[in-house]
Scaffold this motif. Structure first.
Motif, PDB file in Angstrom:
ATOM      1  N   HIS A 254       6.155 -59.777 -36.266  1.00 35.72           N
ATOM      2  CA  HIS A 254       5.715 -58.954 -35.143  1.00 35.72           C
ATOM      3  C   HIS A 254       4.385 -59.466 -34.615  1.00 35.72           C
ATOM      4  O   HIS A 254       3.480 -59.768 -35.395  1.00 35.72           O
ATOM      5  CB  HIS A 254       5.574 -57.493 -35.575  1.00 35.72           C
ATOM      6  CG  HIS A 254       6.771 -56.965 -36.304  1.00 35.72           C
ATOM      7  ND1 HIS A 254       7.920 -56.571 -35.659  1.00 35.72           N
ATOM      8  CD2 HIS A 254       7.000 -56.804 -37.642  1.00 35.72           C
ATOM      9  CE1 HIS A 254       8.806 -56.176 -36.559  1.00 35.72           C
ATOM     10  NE2 HIS A 254       8.275 -56.301 -37.757  1.00 35.72           N
TER      11      HIS A 254
ATOM     12  N   ASP B 283       1.341 -57.700 -35.899  1.00 34.20           N
ATOM     13  CA  ASP B 283       1.100 -57.703 -37.347  1.00 34.20           C
ATOM     14  C   ASP B 283      -0.168 -58.526 -37.585  1.00 34.20           C
ATOM     15  O   ASP B 283      -0.145 -59.645 -38.076  1.00 34.20           O
ATOM     16  CB  ASP B 283       2.308 -58.297 -38.083  1.00 34.20           C
ATOM     17  CG  ASP B 283       2.145 -58.281 -39.599  1.00 34.20           C
ATOM     18  OD1 ASP B 283       1.205 -57.617 -40.089  1.00 34.20           O
ATOM     19  OD2 ASP B 283       2.960 -58.930 -40.290  1.00 34.20           O
TER      20      ASP B 283
ATOM     21  N   GLU C 255       5.057 -52.385 -28.307  1.00 34.50           N
ATOM     22  CA  GLU C 255       3.706 -52.714 -28.754  1.00 34.50           C
ATOM     23  C   GLU C 255       2.707 -52.576 -27.605  1.00 34.50           C
ATOM     24  O   GLU C 255       1.589 -52.067 -27.793  1.00 34.50           O
ATOM     25  CB  GLU C 255       3.676 -54.145 -29.317  1.00 34.50           C
ATOM     26  CG  GLU C 255       4.379 -54.288 -30.663  1.00 34.50           C
ATOM     27  CD  GLU C 255       4.534 -55.735 -31.091  1.00 34.50           C
ATOM     28  OE1 GLU C 255       4.252 -56.043 -32.255  1.00 34.50           O
ATOM     29  OE2 GLU C 255       4.940 -56.570 -30.243  1.00 34.50           O
TER      30      GLU C 255
ATOM     31  N   ASP D  42       3.792 -52.351 -45.726  1.00 34.76           N
ATOM     32  CA  ASP D  42       4.501 -51.329 -44.974  1.00 34.76           C
ATOM     33  C   ASP D  42       4.685 -50.065 -45.821  1.00 34.76           C
ATOM     34  O   ASP D  42       4.401 -48.943 -45.374  1.00 34.76           O
ATOM     35  CB  ASP D  42       5.858 -51.900 -44.541  1.00 34.76           C
ATOM     36  CG  ASP D  42       6.633 -50.968 -43.637  1.00 34.76           C
ATOM     37  OD1 ASP D  42       6.038 -50.023 -43.084  1.00 34.76           O
ATOM     38  OD2 ASP D  42       7.852 -51.175 -43.490  1.00 34.76           O
TER      39      ASP D  42
ATOM     40  N   TYR E   2       0.327 -53.325 -35.890  1.00 33.58           N
ATOM     41  CA  TYR E   2       1.761 -53.037 -35.918  1.00 33.58           C
ATOM     42  C   TYR E   2       2.070 -51.852 -36.824  1.00 33.58           C
ATOM     43  O   TYR E   2       2.843 -50.955 -36.460  1.00 33.58           O
ATOM     44  CB  TYR E   2       2.559 -54.258 -36.382  1.00 33.58           C
ATOM     45  CG  TYR E   2       4.047 -53.968 -36.464  1.00 33.58           C
ATOM     46  CD1 TYR E   2       4.828 -53.949 -35.312  1.00 33.58           C
ATOM     47  CD2 TYR E   2       4.653 -53.658 -37.678  1.00 33.58           C
ATOM     48  CE1 TYR E   2       6.179 -53.634 -35.367  1.00 33.58           C
ATOM     49  CE2 TYR E   2       5.998 -53.346 -37.746  1.00 33.58           C
ATOM     50  CZ  TYR E   2       6.762 -53.342 -36.587  1.00 33.58           C
ATOM     51  OH  TYR E   2       8.094 -53.018 -36.653  1.00 33.58           O
ATOM     52  N   LEU E   3       1.475 -51.827 -38.024  1.00 40.33           N
ATOM     53  CA  LEU E   3       1.754 -50.739 -38.957  1.00 40.33           C
ATOM     54  C   LEU E   3       1.140 -49.432 -38.485  1.00 40.33           C
ATOM     55  O   LEU E   3       1.674 -48.354 -38.765  1.00 40.33           O
ATOM     56  CB  LEU E   3       1.262 -51.104 -40.355  1.00 40.33           C
ATOM     57  CG  LEU E   3       2.046 -52.250 -41.015  1.00 40.33           C
ATOM     58  CD1 LEU E   3       1.446 -52.609 -42.368  1.00 40.33           C
ATOM     59  CD2 LEU E   3       3.518 -51.890 -41.176  1.00 40.33           C
TER      60      LEU E   3
ATOM     61  N   LYS F 241       3.857 -48.316 -36.131  1.00 39.96           N
ATOM     62  CA  LYS F 241       5.074 -47.898 -36.837  1.00 39.96           C
ATOM     63  C   LYS F 241       4.901 -46.553 -37.521  1.00 39.96           C
ATOM     64  O   LYS F 241       5.817 -45.716 -37.508  1.00 39.96           O
ATOM     65  CB  LYS F 241       5.469 -48.950 -37.869  1.00 39.96           C
ATOM     66  CG  LYS F 241       6.727 -48.571 -38.647  1.00 39.96           C
ATOM     67  CD  LYS F 241       7.167 -49.650 -39.624  1.00 39.96           C
ATOM     68  CE  LYS F 241       8.413 -49.185 -40.378  1.00 39.96           C
ATOM     69  NZ  LYS F 241       8.880 -50.201 -41.361  1.00 39.96           N
ATOM     70  N   HIS F 242       3.729 -46.320 -38.094  1.00 37.52           N
ATOM     71  CA  HIS F 242       3.513 -45.099 -38.862  1.00 37.52           C
ATOM     72  C   HIS F 242       2.690 -44.059 -38.111  1.00 37.52           C
ATOM     73  O   HIS F 242       2.216 -43.090 -38.713  1.00 37.52           O
ATOM     74  CB  HIS F 242       2.850 -45.445 -40.202  1.00 37.52           C
ATOM     75  CG  HIS F 242       3.724 -46.299 -41.070  1.00 37.52           C
ATOM     76  ND1 HIS F 242       4.814 -45.800 -41.745  1.00 37.52           N
ATOM     77  CD2 HIS F 242       3.684 -47.632 -41.346  1.00 37.52           C
ATOM     78  CE1 HIS F 242       5.404 -46.787 -42.422  1.00 37.52           C
ATOM     79  NE2 HIS F 242       4.735 -47.897 -42.189  1.00 37.52           N
TER      80      HIS F 242
END
Length: 386
Positions: A5, A8, A65, A173, A194-195, A198-199
């Motif tokens: 990603h 990331d 993103e 992750d 990125y994380l 995602k979270h």
């Protein structure tokens, strides 16, 4: 592909990238990989690493993103976000060689481009090493839950800073997801963009040592801290207001930290040295400048674990707002010995046609200085450091 990603990567690489584009778009730099732990890399590692670097040309920022960055990174302007959308990694900027177990990596090119390589390259080196030596992670979720519970009981505010030396992306992750679900408001976010997306948490980070190193090499070591901080304010206008102090030692930093900057910046980050001494120096500095220390933040981020967090928190009390950036202890506490590696700025040019100037860093810890030895001595002499 180990890096799958575009985002990331740590937030601070994107923030300093914007600052570089605004102020130093012609600057040309060199970074070098430093194997502090003297790890012996397995045969064929350089070839596998080269393949991973080549694969990064496939990375592009997705619409998801982009929307996340537009929403959460309010300090990035639309032109910069559009630039990120069109950015492509260039493997020609990275040279990789290996002799026996000795790995060498050099990154060279325009600073506004090459600045993004450091964090994903380190993450690749770490993950690839554990793949090639056949290691598997143990007890990730259980250990993370125990740590989250302990930090909540301490009432410690903390963030994940673990991208660079993580065991793997999958471990990282799982760690971020577990921390977010288990810590309530005490978990403040992650350095990994990125994380964070995602979270559904906050991307955390401000400026790196290389920002100060560049200014020291170009403008001189006495002016480095002042120039670097003024330049940062010029770009971000008060946002991203936690500053590092130890690029040329914390004592030198506080000598040059002006009242204006002390009031404008939200706080300081303790990244090396004796944390108790650092805390006292910071609190004393604010008091001497008639600033309530409790209105400021100290981010502690040097090799933290639960015991160290408790020791610092007990000492700090309520005198200053304390928060903790925890890295390898979260993302590579899986039953293996983490790699002790860094990638540091080593030389800079104000423009590609100029001559390279050496870039160095003086740590608050003996033995952690980086850069040309002669230049380190010049820096010490200039600043009156023994």
């Amino acid at each position: 592909m180990i890096i799958k990603h575009f985002t990331d990567n740590d937030l601070y690489k994107f923030s300093v990238m914007l600052a570089i584009q605004k102020l130093y778009p012609r600057s040309y730099v060199r970074y070098e990989f430093i194997n502090r732990g003297h790890t012996e890399f397995p045969e064929g590692f350089a070839e596998r690493l080269e393949q991973e670097v080549q694969a990064m040309t496939q990375l592009k920022m997705t619409k998801e993103e982009k929307k996340y960055i537009e929403r959460r990174c309010y300090f990035f302007d639309p032109a910069f976000i559009d630039f990120l959308e069109g950015y492509q990694y260039n493997p020609e900027e990275v040279q990789i060689t290996q002799q026996g177990g000795d790995l060498k990596v050099v990154i060279e090119g325009h600073w506004y481009r090459t600045v993004l390589w450091e964090v994903p390259l380190m993450a690749i080196i770490s993950e690839l090493y554990f793949i090639m030596v056949g290691e598997s992670p143990q007890g990730v979720k259980e250990k993370t839950l125990q740590k989250a519970k302990a930090l909540v009981e301490m009432e410690a505010d903390y963030s994940d800073f673990g991208t660079r030396r993580r065991f793997s992306f999958d471990v990282h992750d799982e760690v971020v997801g577990t921390l977010r679900d288990s810590s309530g408001d005490h978990f403040k976010g992650t350095s990994n963009v990125y994380l964070a997306m995602k979270h559904n948490t906050t991307p955390i980070g401000t400026m790196p040592h290389e920002w100060f190193m560049y200014h020291g090499a170009l403008f001189g070591y006495r002016a480095a801290n002042i120039k670097a901080l003024e330049a940062w304010v010029e770009v971000f206008q008060g946002s991203l207001g936690i500053t590092l102090t130890d690029t040329y030692t914390t004592d030198s930093f506080f000598k040059s930290f002006s009242l204006k900057q002390a009031k404008l910046f939200d706080g300081v980050r303790c990244d090396s040295g004796d944390v108790i001494e650092f805390t006292e120096k910071a609190i004393q500095f604010y008091k001497e400048n008639r600033i309530d220390p409790a209105s400021k933040t100290i981010v502690y981020s040097d090799s933290l674990n639960l015991g160290e967090v408790k020791r610092i928190k007990d000492f700090v009390g309520n005198r200053v707002h304390d928060t903790y950036g925890i890295g390898t202890y979260f993302t590579n506490d899986v039953g293996v010995k983490p790699l002790n590696i860094v990638i540091k700025l080593s030389a800079i040019k104000a423009n590609p046609k100029g001559e390279f100037l050496q870039a160095v860093k003086l740590s608050d810890v003996m033995g952690k200085n980086t850069g040309n030895e002669r230049e380190i001595e010049i820096c010490k002499l200039t600043l009156g450091i023994d």
